[in-house]
Design a protein around this motif. Structure first.
Motif, PDB file in Angstrom:
ATOM      1  N   MET A   1      37.782  35.174  42.732  1.00 49.13           N
ATOM      2  CA  MET A   1      37.166  35.362  41.423  1.00 49.13           C
ATOM      3  C   MET A   1      38.151  36.110  40.521  1.00 49.13           C
ATOM      4  O   MET A   1      38.460  37.278  40.762  1.00 49.13           O
ATOM      5  N   TYR A   2      38.642  35.456  39.496  1.00 52.35           N
ATOM      6  CA  TYR A   2      39.687  36.015  38.636  1.00 52.35           C
ATOM      7  C   TYR A   2      39.098  36.532  37.319  1.00 52.35           C
ATOM      8  O   TYR A   2      38.200  35.919  36.737  1.00 52.35           O
ATOM      9  N   ILE A   3      39.631  37.655  36.853  1.00 53.33           N
ATOM     10  CA  ILE A   3      39.247  38.204  35.553  1.00 53.33           C
ATOM     11  C   ILE A   3      40.015  37.432  34.485  1.00 53.33           C
ATOM     12  O   ILE A   3      41.251  37.434  34.465  1.00 53.33           O
ATOM     13  N   THR A   4      39.293  36.770  33.598  1.00 49.33           N
ATOM     14  CA  THR A   4      39.925  35.916  32.596  1.00 49.33           C
ATOM     15  C   THR A   4      39.971  36.553  31.216  1.00 49.33           C
ATOM     16  O   THR A   4      40.854  36.237  30.415  1.00 49.33           O
ATOM     17  N   SER A   5      39.007  37.420  30.911  1.00 49.73           N
ATOM     18  CA  SER A   5      38.991  38.068  29.595  1.00 49.73           C
ATOM     19  C   SER A   5      38.132  39.321  29.670  1.00 49.73           C
ATOM     20  O   SER A   5      37.349  39.501  30.615  1.00 49.73           O
ATOM     21  N   ILE A   6      38.296  40.168  28.671  1.00 50.11           N
ATOM     22  CA  ILE A   6      37.534  41.428  28.617  1.00 50.11           C
ATOM     23  C   ILE A   6      36.823  41.510  27.275  1.00 50.11           C
ATOM     24  O   ILE A   6      37.442  41.328  26.219  1.00 50.11           O
ATOM     25  N   GLU A   7      35.523  41.738  27.328  1.00 50.93           N
ATOM     26  CA  GLU A   7      34.712  41.948  26.127  1.00 50.93           C
ATOM     27  C   GLU A   7      34.249  43.400  26.109  1.00 50.93           C
ATOM     28  O   GLU A   7      33.903  43.964  27.150  1.00 50.93           O
ATOM     29  N   ILE A   8      34.257  43.993  24.935  1.00 50.39           N
ATOM     30  CA  ILE A   8      33.898  45.412  24.794  1.00 50.39           C
ATOM     31  C   ILE A   8      32.743  45.515  23.800  1.00 50.39           C
ATOM     32  O   ILE A   8      32.771  44.895  22.725  1.00 50.39           O
ATOM     33  N   LYS A   9      31.744  46.296  24.171  1.00 50.53           N
ATOM     34  CA  LYS A   9      30.557  46.429  23.325  1.00 50.53           C
ATOM     35  C   LYS A   9      30.264  47.905  23.042  1.00 50.53           C
ATOM     36  O   LYS A   9      30.390  48.754  23.928  1.00 50.53           O
ATOM     37  N   ASP A  10      29.856  48.164  21.816  1.00 53.65           N
ATOM     38  CA  ASP A  10      29.432  49.493  21.372  1.00 53.65           C
ATOM     39  C   ASP A  10      27.911  49.440  21.225  1.00 53.65           C
ATOM     40  O   ASP A  10      27.384  48.844  20.295  1.00 53.65           O
ATOM     41  N   LYS A  11      27.201  50.021  22.205  1.00 49.82           N
ATOM     42  CA  LYS A  11      25.743  49.926  22.235  1.00 49.82           C
ATOM     43  C   LYS A  11      25.135  51.307  21.948  1.00 49.82           C
ATOM     44  O   LYS A  11      25.410  52.269  22.680  1.00 49.82           O
ATOM     45  N   ARG A  12      24.325  51.406  20.912  1.00 49.35           N
ATOM     46  CA  ARG A  12      23.728  52.683  20.517  1.00 49.35           C
ATOM     47  C   ARG A  12      22.210  52.526  20.413  1.00 49.35           C
ATOM     48  O   ARG A  12      21.704  51.500  19.963  1.00 49.35           O
ATOM     49  N   PHE A  13      21.510  53.590  20.807  1.00 44.93           N
ATOM     50  CA  PHE A  13      20.056  53.537  20.897  1.00 44.93           C
ATOM     51  C   PHE A  13      19.450  54.780  20.258  1.00 44.93           C
ATOM     52  O   PHE A  13      19.699  55.909  20.708  1.00 44.93           O
ATOM     53  N   GLU A  76      39.134  40.745  44.689  1.00 44.15           N
ATOM     54  CA  GLU A  76      39.359  41.266  46.035  1.00 44.15           C
ATOM     55  C   GLU A  76      40.761  41.866  46.162  1.00 44.15           C
ATOM     56  O   GLU A  76      40.947  42.935  46.754  1.00 44.15           O
ATOM     57  N   GLU A  77      41.728  41.196  45.597  1.00 41.69           N
ATOM     58  CA  GLU A  77      43.103  41.709  45.619  1.00 41.69           C
ATOM     59  C   GLU A  77      43.201  43.018  44.848  1.00 41.69           C
ATOM     60  O   GLU A  77      43.863  43.970  45.280  1.00 41.69           O
ATOM     61  N   LEU A  78      42.524  43.090  43.724  1.00 41.86           N
ATOM     62  CA  LEU A  78      42.545  44.305  42.909  1.00 41.86           C
ATOM     63  C   LEU A  78      41.937  45.486  43.643  1.00 41.86           C
ATOM     64  O   LEU A  78      42.499  46.587  43.679  1.00 41.86           O
ATOM     65  N   ALA A 115      33.151  48.763  35.751  1.00 38.87           N
ATOM     66  CA  ALA A 115      33.065  47.300  35.657  1.00 38.87           C
ATOM     67  C   ALA A 115      33.723  46.637  36.864  1.00 38.87           C
ATOM     68  O   ALA A 115      33.235  45.616  37.362  1.00 38.87           O
ATOM     69  N   CYS A 116      34.819  47.212  37.345  1.00 39.27           N
ATOM     70  CA  CYS A 116      35.496  46.653  38.522  1.00 39.27           C
ATOM     71  C   CYS A 116      34.597  46.717  39.754  1.00 39.27           C
ATOM     72  O   CYS A 116      34.476  45.733  40.506  1.00 39.27           O
ATOM     73  N   TYR A 117      33.957  47.858  39.978  1.00 37.25           N
ATOM     74  CA  TYR A 117      33.067  47.985  41.138  1.00 37.25           C
ATOM     75  C   TYR A 117      31.852  47.072  40.998  1.00 37.25           C
ATOM     76  O   TYR A 117      31.383  46.485  41.980  1.00 37.25           O
ATOM     77  N   ASP A 118      31.325  46.966  39.788  1.00 44.04           N
ATOM     78  CA  ASP A 118      30.174  46.087  39.565  1.00 44.04           C
ATOM     79  C   ASP A 118      30.548  44.635  39.863  1.00 44.04           C
ATOM     80  O   ASP A 118      29.803  43.914  40.552  1.00 44.04           O
ATOM     81  N   LEU A 119      31.718  44.204  39.375  1.00 39.61           N
ATOM     82  CA  LEU A 119      32.165  42.839  39.621  1.00 39.61           C
ATOM     83  C   LEU A 119      32.411  42.611  41.107  1.00 39.61           C
ATOM     84  O   LEU A 119      32.065  41.547  41.655  1.00 39.61           O
ATOM     85  N   TRP A 120      32.981  43.594  41.774  1.00 39.21           N
ATOM     86  CA  TRP A 120      33.261  43.468  43.210  1.00 39.21           C
ATOM     87  C   TRP A 120      31.960  43.254  43.989  1.00 39.21           C
ATOM     88  O   TRP A 120      31.864  42.370  44.835  1.00 39.21           O
ATOM     89  N   ALA A 121      30.951  44.069  43.680  1.00 39.97           N
ATOM     90  CA  ALA A 121      29.672  43.926  44.380  1.00 39.97           C
ATOM     91  C   ALA A 121      29.009  42.582  44.059  1.00 39.97           C
ATOM     92  O   ALA A 121      28.468  41.912  44.947  1.00 39.97           O
ATOM     93  N   LYS A 122      29.070  42.180  42.795  1.00 39.73           N
ATOM     94  CA  LYS A 122      28.474  40.893  42.427  1.00 39.73           C
ATOM     95  C   LYS A 122      29.206  39.733  43.098  1.00 39.73           C
ATOM     96  O   LYS A 122      28.584  38.739  43.516  1.00 39.73           O
ATOM     97  N   SER A 123      30.530  39.847  43.204  1.00 36.21           N
ATOM     98  CA  SER A 123      31.292  38.767  43.826  1.00 36.21           C
ATOM     99  C   SER A 123      30.931  38.612  45.298  1.00 36.21           C
ATOM    100  O   SER A 123      31.008  37.506  45.849  1.00 36.21           O
ATOM    101  N   ARG A 124      30.532  39.721  45.931  1.00 36.59           N
ATOM    102  CA  ARG A 124      30.103  39.671  47.338  1.00 36.59           C
ATOM    103  C   ARG A 124      28.590  39.470  47.470  1.00 36.59           C
ATOM    104  O   ARG A 124      28.061  39.439  48.580  1.00 36.59           O
ATOM    105  N   GLN A 125      27.909  39.418  46.330  1.00 33.27           N
ATOM    106  CA  GLN A 125      26.467  39.155  46.269  1.00 33.27           C
ATOM    107  C   GLN A 125      25.656  40.224  47.000  1.00 33.27           C
ATOM    108  O   GLN A 125      24.681  39.926  47.704  1.00 33.27           O
ATOM    109  N   VAL A 126      26.046  41.487  46.790  1.00 34.41           N
ATOM    110  CA  VAL A 126      25.322  42.617  47.375  1.00 34.41           C
ATOM    111  C   VAL A 126      25.195  43.713  46.326  1.00 34.41           C
ATOM    112  O   VAL A 126      26.024  43.813  45.413  1.00 34.41           O
TER     113      VAL A 126
END
Length: 408
Positions: A1-13, A76-78, A115-126
């Motif tokens: 699973m390769y990172i192809t682009s990065i989106e950045i959001k400014d979310k305020r509540f 996974e390599e990262l 974001a890296c840890y979140d993607l890693w867990a999602k890629s392993r589906q856990v």
């Protein structure tokens, strides 16, 4: 699973009147700088850094600078050698000058790392907690940067600590059935009138909480003492009550008010003075014993945490994964706190979303005591999979990732 682009959001509540207020941050606007790692699949890694509105745009710009090197990387390599990658990013010469390891740049690093840890867990589906438990001690330590810890926690010592916990893990997995105990921080926001904190205390107890927190730090110490007594009278002697000054007091003020607050038998007194003042916290901790000091919400990095722990200036470590350099630095600090016998009770700038995973790993994987995790519900409607609380306990998240996805 390769990172192809990065989106950045400014979310305020925006928050209702009084919500989130403390003695220092009287009119907060909760906000996240969000790093989204898009991939060559439908999966996106989401990482949060918590702010209070103004300045979130600065953190977002810093995410842009920091994250560019991740494009094209395979997850996974990262993550196989993420500790070295983390150090390379954190020590980028021009950006390091702006800290080092604190402020806007470090908040941005938190969002990228999370974001890296979140993607890693999602890629392993856990879920994230399961991912961390599935790693061998050496694999977990490979994701950490232990630099500047050489005299207190070497790589071999970190691995040994985790390996020593493996035989007794099964004795601690009961938390996966019960859930992780929470405490209610929303009982006593600073700007709430007395009648509201009394009503909130009753409501919290009806919802299964027997631990709750009051914001103190008033210009008139009598107000703090009166309100603390109201909560104690309402909750009863068996309830666990904490008070939080949010850095408001200087040292003489802290010593005076802490002595008076001792009448309600507080479980801890939180952030009694400036968050960088190691010696001030040490003096307070010594003076108010056997009452205890909790701090860490605004401590920016592992080195200052190390100094607090070495000085015995904190009795509870409140490291926050959306303020320090993300999950990686959170785990590094948790390991050191475990080695030094100090409980970790995180501050939850993420509203408990990521930390519900991290405390499960801290307890099962590191052997940290199962105390409780702060609960703040005010951003719950904005999360795709909000933390679930039943009878005062965080329910164990089952969805892959770190529970950080926000609704569009």
């Amino acid at each position: 699973m390769y990172i192809t682009s990065i989106e950045i959001k400014d979310k305020r509540f925006n928050l209702p009147d009084g919500v989130g207020s403390d003695a220092t941050h009287t009119t907060p606007q909760y906000a996240y700088a969000v790093c989204c790692l898009r991939t060559d699949s439908p999966v996106t890694g989401i990482g949060l850094a918590f702010t209070l509105g103004a300045g979130t745009d600065l953190v977002c710009k810093a995410i842009d600078y920091i994250s560019v090197a991740l494009k094209g990387r395979e997850i996974e390599e990262l993550m196989a050698d993420f500790g070295n990658e983390y150090r390379r990013i954190a020590d980028s010469p021009s950006l390091r000058w702006l800290g080092p390891h604190k402020g806007v740049i470090h908040l941005a690093l938190a969002a990228v790392v999370n974001a890296c840890y979140d993607l890693w867990a999602k890629s392993r589906q856990v879920p994230l907690w399961q991912l961390l438990l599935d790693l061998t001690p050496a694999q977990l330590v490979n994701t950490l940067d232990l630099s500047y810890f050489e005299e207190v926690l070497t790589r071999d010592q970190a691995i040994a600590l985790l390996e020593n916990q493996l035989p007794a893990r099964n004795e601690r997995t009961g938390v996966l059935s019960t859930g992780y105990k929470g405490y209610d921080t929303s009982v006593g926001w600073f700007n709430y009138p007395d009648e509201k904190i009394v009503a909130n205390t009753r409501k919290a107890m009806d919802n299964g909480f027997n631990a709750m927190k009051l914001k103190v730090g008033s210009d008139d110490p009598g107000r703090d003492i009166r309100r603390a007594a109201l909560i104690r009278q309402t909750a009863g002697d068996t309830a666990t009550i904490m008070v939080d000054a949010n850095q408001k007091w200087n040292l003489p003020q802290a010593l005076y008010v802490c002595e008076k607050l001792g009448d309600i038998n507080p479980f801890w007194i939180e952030e009694p003075t400036h968050p960088d003042d190691v010696i001030g916290h040490q003096a307070i901790a010594r003076a108010i014993a056997p009452f205890k000091v909790a701090t860490g919400e605004h401590i920016p990095n592992k080195v200052i945490f190390k100094n607090f722990l070495q000085a015995k200036a904190m009795d509870f470590c409140q490291v926050d994964a959306v303020r320090v350099g993300g999950v990686s630095e959170f785990l590094t600090i948790s390991l050191l706190a475990r080695q030094m016998g100090v409980p970790v009770v995180p501050h939850v700038g993420d509203m408990g979303q990521i930390h519900q995973h991290l405390v499960l790993f801290n307890h099962i994987g590191m052997g940290h005591e199962h105390l409780f995790l702060e609960h703040i519900p005010h951003l719950r409607p904005y999360f795709v999979q909000p933390a679930e609380i039943t009878g005062g306990y965080y329910q164990v998240p089952q969805v892959p990732g770190s529970s950080s996805d926000l609704k569009d």
